[in-house]
Design an enzyme around this catalytic site. Sequence first.
Site, PDB file in Angstrom:
ATOM      1  N   CYS A   1       0.845  -1.344  -0.021  1.00 26.82           N
ATOM      2  CA  CYS A   1       0.028   0.066  -0.093  1.00 26.82           C
ATOM      3  C   CYS A   1       0.830   1.246   0.059  1.00 26.82           C
ATOM      4  O   CYS A   1       0.671   2.315  -0.781  1.00 26.82           O
ATOM      5  CB  CYS A   1      -1.233   0.028   1.311  1.00 26.82           C
ATOM      6  SG  CYS A   1      -1.071  -1.473   2.073  1.00 26.82           S
TER       7      CYS A   1
ATOM      8  N   ARG B   1       7.136 -11.116   5.347  1.00 23.62           N
ATOM      9  CA  ARG B   1       6.098 -10.790   6.798  1.00 23.62           C
ATOM     10  C   ARG B   1       6.892 -11.892   7.782  1.00 23.62           C
ATOM     11  O   ARG B   1       6.763 -13.181   7.438  1.00 23.62           O
ATOM     12  CB  ARG B   1       4.751 -10.894   6.894  1.00 23.62           C
ATOM     13  CG  ARG B   1       4.010  -9.969   5.947  1.00 23.62           C
ATOM     14  CD  ARG B   1       2.571 -10.251   5.991  1.00 23.62           C
ATOM     15  NE  ARG B   1       1.900  -9.279   4.988  1.00 23.62           N
ATOM     16  CZ  ARG B   1       0.666  -9.140   4.664  1.00 23.62           C
ATOM     17  NH1 ARG B   1      -0.149 -10.103   5.301  1.00 23.62           N
ATOM     18  NH2 ARG B   1       0.111  -8.264   3.951  1.00 23.62           N
TER      19      ARG B   1
ATOM     20  N   GLN C   1       1.545 -10.860  -3.476  1.00 25.75           N
ATOM     21  CA  GLN C   1      -0.008 -10.794  -3.411  1.00 25.75           C
ATOM     22  C   GLN C   1      -0.244 -10.095  -4.861  1.00 25.75           C
ATOM     23  O   GLN C   1       0.472  -9.146  -5.490  1.00 25.75           O
ATOM     24  CB  GLN C   1      -0.139  -9.535  -2.449  1.00 25.75           C
ATOM     25  CG  GLN C   1       0.119  -9.866  -0.937  1.00 25.75           C
ATOM     26  CD  GLN C   1      -0.444  -8.816   0.004  1.00 25.75           C
ATOM     27  OE1 GLN C   1       0.195  -7.887  -0.072  1.00 25.75           O
ATOM     28  NE2 GLN C   1      -1.142  -9.203   0.938  1.00 25.75           N
TER      29      GLN C   1
ATOM     30  N   ASP D   1      -2.117  -7.530  -5.745  1.00 21.39           N
ATOM     31  CA  ASP D   1      -2.617  -6.534  -4.955  1.00 21.39           C
ATOM     32  C   ASP D   1      -3.120  -5.268  -5.742  1.00 21.39           C
ATOM     33  O   ASP D   1      -2.793  -5.188  -6.898  1.00 21.39           O
ATOM     34  CB  ASP D   1      -1.423  -5.899  -3.976  1.00 21.39           C
ATOM     35  CG  ASP D   1      -1.870  -5.294  -2.668  1.00 21.39           C
ATOM     36  OD1 ASP D   1      -2.973  -5.357  -2.483  1.00 21.39           O
ATOM     37  OD2 ASP D   1      -0.904  -4.977  -2.066  1.00 21.39           O
TER      38      ASP D   1
ATOM     39  N   HIS E   1      -4.962  -1.168  -5.312  1.00 21.18           N
ATOM     40  CA  HIS E   1      -5.607  -0.202  -4.389  1.00 21.18           C
ATOM     41  C   HIS E   1      -6.601   0.764  -5.481  1.00 21.18           C
ATOM     42  O   HIS E   1      -6.145   0.931  -6.411  1.00 21.18           O
ATOM     43  CB  HIS E   1      -4.702   0.655  -3.707  1.00 21.18           C
ATOM     44  CG  HIS E   1      -3.849  -0.125  -2.777  1.00 21.18           C
ATOM     45  ND1 HIS E   1      -2.642  -0.813  -3.121  1.00 21.18           N
ATOM     46  CD2 HIS E   1      -4.226  -0.325  -1.391  1.00 21.18           C
ATOM     47  CE1 HIS E   1      -2.339  -1.293  -2.074  1.00 21.18           C
ATOM     48  NE2 HIS E   1      -3.112  -1.164  -0.993  1.00 21.18           N
TER      49      HIS E   1
ATOM     50  N   LYS F   1     -13.907  -5.496   5.851  1.00 19.47           N
ATOM     51  CA  LYS F   1     -13.592  -6.009   4.722  1.00 19.47           C
ATOM     52  C   LYS F   1     -14.762  -7.221   4.449  1.00 19.47           C
ATOM     53  O   LYS F   1     -15.049  -7.870   5.273  1.00 19.47           O
ATOM     54  CB  LYS F   1     -11.946  -6.752   4.729  1.00 19.47           C
ATOM     55  CG  LYS F   1     -11.849  -7.421   5.977  1.00 19.47           C
ATOM     56  CD  LYS F   1     -10.571  -7.912   6.009  1.00 19.47           C
ATOM     57  CE  LYS F   1     -10.175  -8.995   6.974  1.00 19.47           C
ATOM     58  NZ  LYS F   1      -9.152  -9.916   6.794  1.00 19.47           N
TER      59      LYS F   1
ATOM     60  N   HIS G   1      -8.739  -1.421  -0.779  1.00 20.14           N
ATOM     61  CA  HIS G   1      -7.541  -2.276  -0.930  1.00 20.14           C
ATOM     62  C   HIS G   1      -8.081  -3.794  -1.241  1.00 20.14           C
ATOM     63  O   HIS G   1      -8.866  -4.293  -0.551  1.00 20.14           O
ATOM     64  CB  HIS G   1      -6.959  -2.298   0.501  1.00 20.14           C
ATOM     65  CG  HIS G   1      -5.703  -3.171   0.587  1.00 20.14           C
ATOM     66  ND1 HIS G   1      -4.515  -2.676   1.212  1.00 20.14           N
ATOM     67  CD2 HIS G   1      -5.321  -4.593   0.349  1.00 20.14           C
ATOM     68  CE1 HIS G   1      -3.511  -3.831   1.115  1.00 20.14           C
ATOM     69  NE2 HIS G   1      -4.447  -4.768   0.635  1.00 20.14           N
TER      70      HIS G   1
END
Length: 635
Positions: A327, A356, A374, A376, A378, A462, A508
């Site tokens: 992000c 992580r 990911q 991912d 946004h 979410k 997200h």
Amino acid sequence: MFRVFVSGREAQVDEGATAAQVLKGSKAVAARVDGRLVDLATALAPDSKIEPVGFDSEDGRDIYWHSASHLMAQAVKQLFPDAKVAIGPAIPEGFYYDFEVKTPFTEDDLRAIEKRMRLLSKKRISVEHKWLPRDEALRLFKDRGEDYKLEIIEGIPEKRISVYEQGDFVDLCRGPHVPDTGRIKAVKLLSVAGAYWHGDEKNRMLSRIYGIAFPDAEQLERYIENLEEAKRRDHRKLGPELDLFSFHEEAGPGLMFWHPKGATVRRMIQHYWEAEHLKAGYQLVVSPHIARSGLWHTSGHYDHFRESMYTIPTGEEEEYVLKPMNCPGHMLIYRSRVHSYRELPLRMGEWGVVYRNERSGTLHGAMRVRGITQDDAHIFCTENQVESEVQGVVELTLRMLRTFGFERFSVDLSVRDPDNTEKYMGNDEQWQVAEKALVAVLERLKLPYKRAEGEAVFYGPKIDIKLLDALGREWQCPTCQFDFNLGDRFDLLYVGEDGRHHRVYLVHRTVLGGIERFMGILVEHYGGNFPTWLAPVQARVMAVTDSQNEYAHRVFELFREGDVRVEIDSRNDKIGYKISEAERLKIPYMLVVGGREVEKQTVSLRKHREGDLGVLPIDKALKRIQEDGAVPVPR
RNA sequence: GCCCAUGUAGCUCAGUCGGUAGAGCACUUCCUUGGUAAGGAAGAGGUCGUCGGUUCGAUUCCGACCGUGGGCUCCA
């Protein structure tokens, strides 16, 4: 005499008749009377409507397994009088019971407990329900030294307490239960595990026994066979077997190495993903893996995500952080210039690799790793675009999941823990508005969902979609999250129609989740039998004898030029052996060439798990595999 | 991180009540040229997870650590 309705049919019964009497002959483990689940021993009232509840229903299995957990607790208390019982519920597949014991149970203990359970079952001890006054219940469990039960009673406001008694064993329980222990026939205790009391790691660790039970031995046998079948589909077994990926102690746990074949599957997934996302109006970006820790202070990760982050001391400069999320990078890209409302919604996607530091005990094959790719994205949008954007994400997700053949998944609406709102960003109003938008989308798409309190992330509520592995365990993959945090922290603005600055709304989302996890799920979902478009090797050419090797090579070259992922097996082995190996490696197409094929310039086509498809001219076979193996293109 | 289990050849597993190890499959070579799920022979391959302790001697007994598995907690 009065009348009752048994499964819709009217019947006359005597005063004091029980559900068991009117359901005699059925295989009911309990009854539903006027919509409520009750014991079979329950006395009936006039005009009540009674339905049998059998093991064939979800409620019936629940009751059955709950009763089995009581039977197990009784057996444990007989064999280990010092054990204290905690809780023992039914779960979707079976049951468990938690005990406090000085030394945790061993596998041998399990066998002994199982044996005692069978003995107690044979005795057909009746299971009786009782209401006790509160003080009497407290005294009962106090005398028995059942501290955990006392604690549970403390939390029950009612004046009378419901308990179930079977022989020498009494348990605090709402019920209902099967009428006698003889109902619990085929039992298997599966594993022992540690579990914290109340699921809180600050509490004492209890010893948990998991088990399963069925009304007959054949069902148990089938269950165990299914478990073994599931083990054959396990990605940790198939991954190395199909040469897809590996993990290495030397490199560190939770770090996945994608072998050429696994990387090919991954690349195909990515091709498809990019096609879908470009079609859906996403722009794709690339951001760096590390950034100054200041950025992570700005984003709030340093305060809320610190324990999962890898940090890199640099000596002279400020510390760097190996990104645990994509992000902040996307925020910087957005903020690099002024945006007009005309550009919104702006959808920014990336296959971002994040790291992580997951706690060691949580790692699990490819499903839970430390290096996560990911898919991912946004979405930067205005307030009144949020709902349609969320809907777009969910629709895109469902479409893509269908392409991979996923039919079974569960949907969670993850919201704040209402008792602990201070650990979340955003105010009450924001949370309410966001939740309303998410619910509206779920309802418009007619998606059944479960509200999961306390499952939200710190920056917003979410929608999570969970896929199942071979053993039926759920893994969160797609997620669509509101973000109240980063818009403010990075001061993300757009210029509205009115010429003024407005704060963007931020969504997200990931569709596949982590690609490592998705790969694990996908391997188990297909049992390693990838559809042709994903298969790392789509076809293998094999010669019957080595005098056809030259022709086989020509066929191989033609297919390779035709963009088929093809291999050749020109080893000195019998054709049966080559086929056997190709089947084991789950290669979709086998191209067998012998003397007859050389003569006619054809190939003999064989499909994995289907067998011989007959002889075809080379170009026809090539076309067929090309069509079957094409990456699905969104319409 | 916590509880329990577990770690012998690339894979699946034997084995040693303490005297430095064995099978099948896979791999290499040779024989075989065989038509739709495993032809035969030979060879090579192991610091018995790592580090310490006990012992004349440890893969075996003890301890710590690492990895893996089943859970708990946490999470894509």
